[in-house]
Design an enzyme around this catalytic site. Structure first.
Site, PDB file in Angstrom:
ATOM      1  N   TYR A  22       0.787  -1.243   0.000  1.00  0.00           N
ATOM      2  CA  TYR A  22       0.000   0.000   0.000  1.00  0.00           C
ATOM      3  C   TYR A  22       0.819   1.293   0.000  1.00  0.00           C
ATOM      4  CZ  TYR A  22      -3.770  -3.131   1.622  1.00  0.00           C
ATOM      5  OH  TYR A  22      -4.686  -4.139   1.774  1.00  0.00           O
ATOM      6  N   TYR A 150     -14.797  -5.483   3.846  1.00  0.00           N
ATOM      7  CA  TYR A 150     -13.414  -5.812   3.457  1.00  0.00           C
ATOM      8  C   TYR A 150     -13.101  -7.198   4.019  1.00  0.00           C
ATOM      9  CZ  TYR A 150      -8.413  -6.125   3.088  1.00  0.00           C
ATOM     10  OH  TYR A 150      -7.149  -6.580   2.772  1.00  0.00           O
ATOM     11  N   ASP A 264     -16.942 -13.304   9.367  1.00  0.00           N
ATOM     12  CA  ASP A 264     -15.507 -13.023   9.241  1.00  0.00           C
ATOM     13  C   ASP A 264     -15.084 -12.296  10.513  1.00  0.00           C
ATOM     14  OD1 ASP A 264     -13.030 -11.997   8.783  1.00  0.00           O
ATOM     15  OD2 ASP A 264     -13.464 -11.144   6.814  1.00  0.00           O
ATOM     16  N   LYS A 293      -5.366 -12.970  12.642  1.00  0.00           N
ATOM     17  CA  LYS A 293      -4.881 -11.803  13.402  1.00  0.00           C
ATOM     18  C   LYS A 293      -4.622 -12.133  14.880  1.00  0.00           C
ATOM     19  CE  LYS A 293      -6.791  -8.176  10.409  1.00  0.00           C
ATOM     20  NZ  LYS A 293      -5.681  -7.437   9.866  1.00  0.00           N
TER      21      LYS A 293
HETATM   22  N1  PMP Z   1     -11.055 -10.089   7.029  1.00  0.00           N
HETATM   23  C1  PMP Z   1     -11.059  -8.961   7.751  1.00  0.00           C
HETATM   24  C2  PMP Z   1     -12.327  -8.549   8.444  1.00  0.00           C
HETATM   25  C3  PMP Z   1      -9.908  -8.191   7.856  1.00  0.00           C
HETATM   26  O1  PMP Z   1      -9.932  -7.056   8.568  1.00  0.00           O
HETATM   27  C4  PMP Z   1      -8.730  -8.632   7.207  1.00  0.00           C
HETATM   28  C5  PMP Z   1      -7.424  -7.872   7.279  1.00  0.00           C
HETATM   29  N2  PMP Z   1      -7.451  -6.559   7.596  1.00  0.00           N
HETATM   30  C6  PMP Z   1      -8.778  -9.807   6.461  1.00  0.00           C
HETATM   31  C7  PMP Z   1      -9.954 -10.524   6.401  1.00  0.00           C
HETATM   32  C8  PMP Z   1      -7.575 -10.312   5.741  1.00  0.00           C
HETATM   33  O2  PMP Z   1      -6.606 -10.764   6.624  1.00  0.00           O
HETATM   34  P1  PMP Z   1      -5.088 -10.889   6.187  1.00  0.00           P
HETATM   35  O3  PMP Z   1      -4.583  -9.487   6.041  1.00  0.00           O
HETATM   36  O4  PMP Z   1      -4.431 -11.634   7.295  1.00  0.00           O
HETATM   37  O5  PMP Z   1      -5.056 -11.638   4.900  1.00  0.00           O
END
Ligand code: PMP
Length: 456
Positions: A22, A150, A264, A293
Site C-alpha cells: 500500500y 473488506y 468473518d 490476526k
Molecule cells: N477479514 C477482515 C475482516 C480483515 O480485517 C482482514 C485484514 N485486515 C482480512 C480478512 C484479511 O486478513 P489478512 O490481512 O491476514 O489476509
C-alpha cells in the site's frame, strides 16, 4: 554483490530491495525502522519510542514480545518447527482446535487451518460452495456480502469486499457478489434515525429498499450459498460499528432462507470488541467463522475457519470428488499453533476481557468529548476500538473517504509525537494492544486532540 551493508541505516537498505504493501507513492515517507517491541511500544533504530496505537494492523493483543508467548514459541521451536498437515498431526494443532471449539459460539465444532485472514475467508467461501455441491444443490453458488465490506486481498476475498481502489484494478478477475446494505448509522442508507429505524436497512419485516439483505434473499434465496459479514465492526471499510440487532437479524434471515452464514471475525475475534467473539454481542452462532490476526496474539500468520459438524459431514465420503481439496504449505504451522494455545491460556488465567472492557470506558470518556470539534462528524467506540470519522462539513457530512489527504497528514503529525496510527483516510481510529494502561490511553487521545485542533 550484496547491495546493502549492516552499517547503513535500515530504511536506505530497505528502499533498494523491499516492496511494501500500500505504499508506492513517490511522496510516501520511508518505512519506520523498528528494532524492538515491548508491551504497547515499538522502538526505532535511532532510539525513538512509539506507542503502537493500532496493534500493528490489528494483530497484537497481549503486547509486543510478551515473555509468556516468547517462551511458548521457543519451547515449540526446540521441539518441532513444522510438519506437513495433510498427512500428519501434532499436539499444538490438536490442542488449539480443542481450545477453540470450547470458546467459539456453540455449534462450531471443526477447525480447518490455513495461514492468514484472507485464506481463512477463501476457505470459508470454497467450503460453502462445495458444501451445497456435495449435497446436490449445485444452484447455490452465489454470495451476498455487505456494502463497505473488506475481507482480504486474495481474489475470492476481494470479490466479497466492496468495490474500492483496493479491488478495482482486478475487476476482471473477480466473481460477482450480491451487495446488501450495511447498518452504517452515521450515513444511514435509508436516511432513518437509529432510535426509530427498527433496523430497516436489514429489510427483515417490511419492504424498505431493494438492496436490503431481506429483500435480496427473498429474490435470490435459492441461488445463495452463504451470506458473509464482518459482525459488529466493519474494519477496513471505515470502522463501522453495528447495532447488535442487525447481526441477530442476519442470522434469522439466513435461517429463514436456508443459507449459510459466514462470520468473518478475522479482525473482531479474540476480544477486540469486548467479548471474545463479536457474534456474542447478538448471542448468535454462524455456520462458518473465519479467524486470524489475534488468533496468534499477533505473533505469527495463522488462519482458522471453524465450521459445524453438519458442514463437515457433507465432505465425509467414500467419493473422492467430495473431498475439500485445499491446503497450504504452512497449514497449522506448529509454532503459530503453540503461540495461539498460550494466548488462549492467557485469556483463561488473566482477566484480558475485563481489561478490554475497561479500555472501552477509557476510550469513550476520552473520545466522546472530541465530538464538539468541527472536524469530528461521528465518534464510535466498541470494545478496544475507538473511531473518529472526520468531515469537512458537519451539516453535509462531507468527508474525503479513503484517499482523503487528512490521513497521511495525521499519520505524520502523530508519528512526530510518538504515536503510530494509520487512519483509513478520513476515518481516524485507535485499536491498541489490550495491555495499554488508562494513562497511556489518555496520552494517546491527548495527542489526537492536539493534532485535530490544528485542523480546524
Ligand atoms: N477479514 C477482515 C475482516 C480483515 O480485517 C482482514 C485484514 N485486515 C482480512 C480478512 C484479511 O486478513 P489478512 O490481512 O491476514 O489476509
Amino acid at each position: 554483490m550484496i547491495p546493502g551493508t549492516p552499517s547503513q541505516p535500515l530504511a536506505s537498505r530497505d528502499a533498494r530491495v523491499v516492496w511494501h504493501p500500500y505504499t508506492q507513492m513517490r511522496t510516501s515517507p520511508p518505512p519506520i525502522p523498528i528494532v524492538r517491541g515491548e508491551g504497547v511500544y515499538l522502538f526505532t533504530e535511532d532510539g525513538q519510542r512509539l506507542l503502537d496505537g493500532f496493534s500493528s494492523w490489528w494483530v497484537t493483543i497481549h503486547g509486543h514480545s510478551h515473555p509468556r508467548l516468547n517462551a511458548a514459541l521457543s519451547r515449540q521451536a526446540a521441539q518441532l518447527e513444522h510438519v506437513v498437515f495433510a498427512s500428519c498431526t501434532h499436539t499444538p494443532a490438536v490442542e488449539l482446535a480443542e481450545r477453540l471449539i470450547s470458546v467459539v459460539p456453540p455449534g462450531l465444532t471443526r477447525v480447518f487451518y490455513s495461514d492468514n485472514g484472507s485464506t481463512a475467508v477463501e476457505v470459508a467461501l470454497k467450503l460453502a460452495v462445495q458444501y451445497w455441491g456435495n449435497r446436490g444443490e449445485h444452484q447455490r453458488r452465489r454470495f451476498i456480502a455487505l456494502r463497505h465490506a473488506y475481507h482480504g486481498d486474495t481474489v475470492g476475498a476481494m470479490s466479497a469486499s466492496e468495490d474500492s481502489i483496493f479491488t478495482r484494478p482486478f475487476d476482471s478477475l473477480l466473481f460477482d457478489v450480491i451487495r446488501a446494505q450495511a447498518p452504517y448509522c452515521y450515513r444511514c442508507p435509508l436516511a432513518r434515525e437509529r432510535a426509530t429505524c427498527g433496523i430497516a436497512c436489514l429489510g427483515e419485516a417490511t419492504p424498505a429498499s431493494p438492496e436490503t439483505l431481506g429483500e435480496l434473499l427473498a429474490h435470490h434465496g435459492d441461488s445463495i450459498a452463504a451470506v458473509l459479514v464482518e459482525p459488529m465492526l466493519q474494519g477496513a471499510g471505515g470502522m463501522i460499528v453495528w447495532p447488535a440487532e442487525f447481526l441477530s437479524g442476519v442470522r434469522r434471515l439466513c435461517d429463514r432462507y436456508g443459507v449459510l452464514m459466514i462470520a468473518d471475525e478475522v479482525l473482531t475475534g479474540f476480544g477486540r470488541t469486548g467479548s471474545l467473539f463479536a457474534c456474542e454481542h447478538a448471542a448468535i452462532s454462524p455456520d462458518i467463522m473465519c479467524l486470524s490476526k489475534g488468533l496468534t496474539a499477533g505473533y505469527l500468520p495463522l488462519g482458522a475457519t471453524v465450521t459445524t459438524d453438519g458442514i463437515y459431514q457433507a465432505f465425509l465420503s467414500d467419493d473422492r470428488t467430495k473431498t475439500f481439496f485445499h491446503g497450504h504449505s504452512f497449514t497449522a504451522n506448529p509454532l503459530a499453533c503453540a503461540v495461539a494455545v498460550e494466548s488462549l491460556r492467557m485469556f483463561e488465567d488473566s482477566d484480558v476481557l475485563t481489561h478490554v472492557r475497561a479500555l472501552e470506558g477509557w476510550l469513550r470518556r476520552g473520545l466522546e468529548p472530541l465530538s464538539v470539534l468541527p472536524v469530528v462528524g461521528d465518534v464510535r467506540v466498541l470494545g478496544g476500538v475507538g473511531v473518529l470519522e472526520l468531515v469537512s462539513d458537519r451539516a453535509t457530512k462531507a468527508g474525503g473517504g479513503y484517499l482523503d489527504d487528512v490521513g497521511p497528514r495525521l499519520t505524520r503529525e502523530l508519528l512526530a509525537r510518538g504515536l503510530l496510527l494509520r487512519p483509513l483516510g478520513n476515518v481516524l481510529y485507535v485499536m491498541p494492544p489490550y495491555v495499554i494502561t488508562e494513562q497511556e490511553t489518555a496520552w494517546m487521545i491527548e495527542q489526537i486532540r492536539d493534532v485535530l485542533v490544528t485542523l480546524d
